[in-house]
Design a protein around this motif. Structure first.
Motif, short mmCIF file in Angstrom:
data_model
loop_
_atom_site.label_atom_id
_atom_site.label_comp_id
_atom_site.label_asym_id
_atom_site.label_seq_id
_atom_site.Cartn_x
_atom_site.Cartn_y
_atom_site.Cartn_z
N LEU A 196 0.86 -1.17 0.00
CA LEU A 196 0.00 0.00 0.00
C LEU A 196 0.90 1.23 0.00
CD1 LEU A 196 -2.88 1.25 0.36
CD2 LEU A 196 -2.40 1.20 2.82
N GLU A 197 0.59 2.16 -0.89
CA GLU A 197 1.38 3.40 -0.94
C GLU A 197 0.44 4.59 -0.91
OE1 GLU A 197 4.90 5.50 -3.58
OE2 GLU A 197 3.96 3.68 -4.32
N VAL A 198 0.75 5.55 -0.05
CA VAL A 198 0.02 6.81 0.01
C VAL A 198 0.71 7.75 -0.97
CG1 VAL A 198 -0.74 8.73 1.45
CG2 VAL A 198 -0.63 6.42 2.41
N LEU A 199 -0.02 8.15 -2.01
CA LEU A 199 0.55 9.00 -3.05
C LEU A 199 0.40 10.48 -2.78
CD1 LEU A 199 -0.71 7.03 -6.16
CD2 LEU A 199 1.54 6.90 -5.08
N GLY A 200 -0.61 10.86 -2.01
CA GLY A 200 -0.82 12.27 -1.71
C GLY A 200 -1.99 12.48 -0.78
N VAL A 201 -1.97 13.64 -0.12
CA VAL A 201 -3.03 14.01 0.82
C VAL A 201 -3.31 15.49 0.62
CG1 VAL A 201 -3.73 14.11 3.25
CG2 VAL A 201 -2.12 12.36 2.50
N ALA A 202 -4.58 15.86 0.68
CA ALA A 202 -4.97 17.26 0.56
C ALA A 202 -6.11 17.54 1.53
CB ALA A 202 -5.41 17.59 -0.87
N GLY A 203 -6.11 18.71 2.11
CA GLY A 203 -7.19 19.12 3.00
C GLY A 203 -6.66 19.71 4.29
N SER B 131 2.39 15.75 -1.56
CA SER B 131 2.69 14.50 -2.26
C SER B 131 4.09 14.08 -1.86
CB SER B 131 2.62 14.70 -3.79
OG SER B 131 1.31 15.01 -4.16
N PRO B 132 4.24 12.98 -1.12
CA PRO B 132 5.56 12.56 -0.67
C PRO B 132 6.40 12.06 -1.85
CG PRO B 132 3.95 10.88 -0.17
CD PRO B 132 3.19 12.06 -0.71
N PRO B 133 7.71 12.04 -1.70
CA PRO B 133 8.55 11.44 -2.75
C PRO B 133 8.12 10.00 -3.00
CG PRO B 133 9.90 12.59 -1.13
CD PRO B 133 8.49 12.56 -0.59
N PRO B 134 8.21 9.51 -4.25
CA PRO B 134 7.77 8.14 -4.56
C PRO B 134 8.40 7.11 -3.62
CG PRO B 134 8.33 9.31 -6.57
CD PRO B 134 8.74 10.20 -5.42
N GLY B 135 7.56 6.25 -3.10
CA GLY B 135 8.01 5.16 -2.24
C GLY B 135 8.18 5.51 -0.78
N LEU B 136 8.13 6.80 -0.42
CA LEU B 136 8.36 7.19 0.96
C LEU B 136 7.30 6.64 1.90
CD1 LEU B 136 10.10 8.81 2.96
CD2 LEU B 136 8.60 10.75 2.54
N TRP B 137 6.03 6.69 1.46
CA TRP B 137 4.92 6.20 2.29
C TRP B 137 4.40 4.89 1.71
CZ3 TRP B 137 1.71 11.30 3.10
CH2 TRP B 137 2.39 12.12 3.99
N ARG B 138 5.27 3.89 1.55
CA ARG B 138 4.87 2.57 1.05
C ARG B 138 4.93 1.59 2.22
NH1 ARG B 138 8.13 1.13 -3.71
NH2 ARG B 138 6.64 2.50 -4.73
N TYR B 139 3.88 0.78 2.35
CA TYR B 139 3.75 -0.13 3.48
C TYR B 139 3.53 -1.56 2.98
CZ TYR B 139 3.42 4.31 5.71
OH TYR B 139 3.71 5.58 6.11
N PRO B 140 4.15 -2.53 3.66
CA PRO B 140 4.10 -3.92 3.20
C PRO B 140 2.75 -4.60 3.47
CG PRO B 140 5.24 -3.81 5.30
CD PRO B 140 4.95 -2.38 4.88
N GLY B 141 2.59 -5.77 2.88
CA GLY B 141 1.39 -6.56 3.05
C GLY B 141 1.36 -7.31 4.36
N GLU B 142 0.31 -8.10 4.53
CA GLU B 142 0.04 -8.90 5.72
C GLU B 142 -0.41 -8.07 6.92
OE1 GLU B 142 1.96 -12.83 6.32
OE2 GLU B 142 3.68 -11.80 5.43
#
Length: 169
Positions: A22-29, A83-94
């Motif tokens: 799971l990767e968070v690509l961006g947040v606004a608000g 918008s974080p740099p690519p891969g910065l907010w990537r989280y593993p499965g399980e």
């Protein structure tokens, strides 16, 4: 994401399988985005604030004003866009991930008590060859003959190995 004060207070649940990330690509608000990861027994293994509109704008005043304008024109109300740099907010499965939105520290919840953030996510799946479903022979033959005849199958055009030229679909 809309959320409350804790795991029982709402939020969005996302179950991410072993072969996924799971990767968070961006947040606004305007508000905070909290992330909690739960293991298979339901125990929290990670909790933190991913985004806080009060702090996620490097560059200060002018950039914050521009971001507030962009968020307002997008219908999000005054707020930050990050918008974080690519891969910065990537989280593993399980894990089961809980994303919840909360007011910024020291700020009162808006009228109605709900905080809304726009969150862009990407769920990526990786499959090993033995996990792929085999095609039956008739389907393979139909695709091969369709490709040889210009790619038309049942009114749909098959495109492999690149983008279709504009206007031909």
């Amino acid at each position: 994401a809309e959320g409350g004060a804790g795991l029982g207070g709402g939020g969005s649940l996302l179950a991410v399988q072993r072969n996924e990330s799971l990767e968070v690509l961006g947040v606004a608000g305007e508000g905070q985005l909290h992330l909690t990861a739960l293991d298979s027994t339901g125990q929290p293994v990670l909790h933190g604030v991913l985004f806080d509109s009060a702090t996620h704008l490097p560059g200060g005043g002018a950039r914050r004003a521009a971001a507030k304008g962009a968020a307002t024109s997008a219908g999000l109300g005054a707020g930050a866009v990050y918008s974080p740099p690519p891969g910065l907010w990537r989280y593993p499965g399980e894990y089961v991930y809980v994303l919840s939105a909360r007011p910024t520290a020291g700020a009162a919840a808006p009228d109605g008590g709900a905080v809304f953030l726009e969150v862009r996510l990407r769920l990526t799946s990786d499959f090993m060859a033995d996990a792929l479903l085999p095609q039956d022979e008739e389907e393979e033959e139909a695709e091969a003959s369709a490709e040889a005849a210009g790619g038309w199958v049942g009114g749909e055009r098959l495109w492999r190995g690149g983008a279709a030229p504009l206007g031909e679909i």
